[in-house]
Design a protein around this motif. Structure first.
Motif, PDB file in Angstrom:
ATOM      1  N   GLN A 157     -93.515 -11.730  43.036  1.00 47.60           N
ATOM      2  CA  GLN A 157     -94.639 -11.112  42.338  1.00 47.60           C
ATOM      3  C   GLN A 157     -95.217  -9.952  43.143  1.00 47.60           C
ATOM      4  O   GLN A 157     -96.270  -9.437  42.813  1.00 47.60           O
ATOM      5  CB  GLN A 157     -95.732 -12.158  42.071  1.00 47.60           C
ATOM      6  CG  GLN A 157     -95.297 -13.257  41.128  1.00 47.60           C
ATOM      7  CD  GLN A 157     -95.004 -12.748  39.736  1.00 47.60           C
ATOM      8  OE1 GLN A 157     -95.699 -11.879  39.217  1.00 47.60           O
ATOM      9  NE2 GLN A 157     -93.963 -13.281  39.124  1.00 47.60           N
ATOM     10  N   ARG A 158     -94.527  -9.561  44.205  1.00 40.27           N
ATOM     11  CA  ARG A 158     -95.008  -8.487  45.070  1.00 40.27           C
ATOM     12  C   ARG A 158     -94.958  -7.152  44.324  1.00 40.27           C
ATOM     13  O   ARG A 158     -93.935  -6.778  43.771  1.00 40.27           O
ATOM     14  CB  ARG A 158     -94.142  -8.423  46.329  1.00 40.27           C
ATOM     15  CG  ARG A 158     -94.620  -7.433  47.368  1.00 40.27           C
ATOM     16  CD  ARG A 158     -93.688  -7.413  48.563  1.00 40.27           C
ATOM     17  NE  ARG A 158     -92.353  -6.938  48.234  1.00 40.27           N
ATOM     18  CZ  ARG A 158     -92.014  -5.645  48.140  1.00 40.27           C
ATOM     19  NH1 ARG A 158     -92.918  -4.701  48.296  1.00 40.27           N
ATOM     20  NH2 ARG A 158     -90.768  -5.296  47.864  1.00 40.27           N
ATOM     21  N   ALA A 159     -96.068  -6.461  44.343  1.00 41.50           N
ATOM     22  CA  ALA A 159     -96.125  -5.148  43.695  1.00 41.50           C
ATOM     23  C   ALA A 159     -95.439  -4.112  44.581  1.00 41.50           C
ATOM     24  O   ALA A 159     -95.482  -4.218  45.809  1.00 41.50           O
ATOM     25  CB  ALA A 159     -97.578  -4.746  43.459  1.00 41.50           C
ATOM     26  N   PRO A 160     -94.801  -3.121  43.986  1.00 45.52           N
ATOM     27  CA  PRO A 160     -94.169  -2.081  44.790  1.00 45.52           C
ATOM     28  C   PRO A 160     -95.207  -1.311  45.606  1.00 45.52           C
ATOM     29  O   PRO A 160     -96.299  -1.027  45.119  1.00 45.52           O
ATOM     30  CB  PRO A 160     -93.484  -1.180  43.776  1.00 45.52           C
ATOM     31  CG  PRO A 160     -93.908  -1.633  42.441  1.00 45.52           C
ATOM     32  CD  PRO A 160     -94.630  -2.923  42.579  1.00 45.52           C
ATOM     33  N   GLU A 161     -94.838  -0.983  46.835  1.00 45.62           N
ATOM     34  CA  GLU A 161     -95.771  -0.272  47.710  1.00 45.62           C
ATOM     35  C   GLU A 161     -95.724   1.237  47.516  1.00 45.62           C
ATOM     36  O   GLU A 161     -96.698   1.927  47.808  1.00 45.62           O
ATOM     37  CB  GLU A 161     -95.483  -0.626  49.165  1.00 45.62           C
ATOM     38  CG  GLU A 161     -95.774  -2.087  49.467  1.00 45.62           C
ATOM     39  CD  GLU A 161     -95.508  -2.430  50.910  1.00 45.62           C
ATOM     40  OE1 GLU A 161     -95.447  -1.515  51.754  1.00 45.62           O
ATOM     41  OE2 GLU A 161     -95.363  -3.626  51.189  1.00 45.62           O
ATOM     42  N   THR A 162     -94.595   1.762  47.055  1.00 39.64           N
ATOM     43  CA  THR A 162     -94.458   3.203  46.861  1.00 39.64           C
ATOM     44  C   THR A 162     -93.944   3.480  45.458  1.00 39.64           C
ATOM     45  O   THR A 162     -93.371   2.609  44.807  1.00 39.64           O
ATOM     46  CB  THR A 162     -93.456   3.810  47.869  1.00 39.64           C
ATOM     47  OG1 THR A 162     -92.160   3.282  47.603  1.00 39.64           O
ATOM     48  CG2 THR A 162     -93.863   3.511  49.309  1.00 39.64           C
ATOM     49  N   TRP A 163     -94.119   4.723  45.024  1.00 38.99           N
ATOM     50  CA  TRP A 163     -93.622   5.068  43.699  1.00 38.99           C
ATOM     51  C   TRP A 163     -92.091   5.071  43.684  1.00 38.99           C
ATOM     52  O   TRP A 163     -91.490   4.776  42.659  1.00 38.99           O
ATOM     53  CB  TRP A 163     -94.187   6.408  43.215  1.00 38.99           C
ATOM     54  CG  TRP A 163     -93.701   7.617  43.957  1.00 38.99           C
ATOM     55  CD1 TRP A 163     -94.298   8.237  45.005  1.00 38.99           C
ATOM     56  CD2 TRP A 163     -92.506   8.366  43.678  1.00 38.99           C
ATOM     57  NE1 TRP A 163     -93.546   9.312  45.408  1.00 38.99           N
ATOM     58  CE2 TRP A 163     -92.453   9.421  44.603  1.00 38.99           C
ATOM     59  CE3 TRP A 163     -91.491   8.243  42.742  1.00 38.99           C
ATOM     60  CZ2 TRP A 163     -91.421  10.355  44.616  1.00 38.99           C
ATOM     61  CZ3 TRP A 163     -90.457   9.179  42.750  1.00 38.99           C
ATOM     62  CH2 TRP A 163     -90.443  10.218  43.681  1.00 38.99           C
ATOM     63  N   GLN A 164     -91.470   5.348  44.846  1.00 40.21           N
ATOM     64  CA  GLN A 164     -90.012   5.336  44.899  1.00 40.21           C
ATOM     65  C   GLN A 164     -89.485   3.913  44.661  1.00 40.21           C
ATOM     66  O   GLN A 164     -88.503   3.724  43.936  1.00 40.21           O
ATOM     67  CB  GLN A 164     -89.501   5.853  46.251  1.00 40.21           C
ATOM     68  CG  GLN A 164     -89.747   7.327  46.468  1.00 40.21           C
ATOM     69  CD  GLN A 164     -91.057   7.621  47.200  1.00 40.21           C
ATOM     70  OE1 GLN A 164     -91.962   6.791  47.245  1.00 40.21           O
ATOM     71  NE2 GLN A 164     -91.161   8.813  47.764  1.00 40.21           N
ATOM     72  N   GLU A 165     -90.142   2.931  45.276  1.00 40.16           N
ATOM     73  CA  GLU A 165     -89.744   1.539  45.076  1.00 40.16           C
ATOM     74  C   GLU A 165     -89.962   1.129  43.616  1.00 40.16           C
ATOM     75  O   GLU A 165     -89.122   0.464  43.012  1.00 40.16           O
ATOM     76  CB  GLU A 165     -90.535   0.624  46.013  1.00 40.16           C
ATOM     77  CG  GLU A 165     -90.144  -0.820  45.930  1.00 40.16           C
ATOM     78  CD  GLU A 165     -90.995  -1.710  46.824  1.00 40.16           C
ATOM     79  OE1 GLU A 165     -90.891  -2.936  46.640  1.00 40.16           O
ATOM     80  OE2 GLU A 165     -91.746  -1.207  47.676  1.00 40.16           O
ATOM     81  N   ALA A 166     -91.090   1.550  43.059  1.00 39.99           N
ATOM     82  CA  ALA A 166     -91.376   1.243  41.654  1.00 39.99           C
ATOM     83  C   ALA A 166     -90.340   1.890  40.740  1.00 39.99           C
ATOM     84  O   ALA A 166     -89.882   1.281  39.769  1.00 39.99           O
ATOM     85  CB  ALA A 166     -92.777   1.712  41.294  1.00 39.99           C
TER      86      ALA A 166
END
Length: 91
Positions: A11-20
């Protein structure tokens, strides 16, 4: 034959837009989107974040509407850009 079970989903949210974006593109690929569509999503999102590098924050919504609202673009271009960004930011 017994169905496989999923025991843990992060459930960890992405830390960067690249990861997202990587997660988003994998998800769209799994949905069966065409390679050209996947490329289109990636190019549009990369362009958006090159124009608004600080958009990975609570002000993303404001940047989202500012990006396609550039001077001199047609309504069609506005809608195409918004159509590429909306699923990335909402879904």
């Amino acid at each position: 034959m017994q169905a496989a079970r999923i025991t843990h989903i992060s459930q960890r949210a992405p830390e960067t837009w690249q990861e997202a974006m990587e997660r988003f593109l994998r998800w769209k690929t799994a949905q069966g989107c065409a390679p050209r569509t996947i490329r289109w999503y990636g190019e549009t999102v990369e362009t958006f974040f090159s124009w608004f590098p600080t958009a990975w924050s609570p002000v993303c919504k404001d940047c989202l509407f500012a990006f396609p609202s550039q001077d001199g673009i047609s309504p069609t271009t506005y809608n195409v850009q918004l159509r590429a960004l909306r699923p990335f930011c909402v879904e």
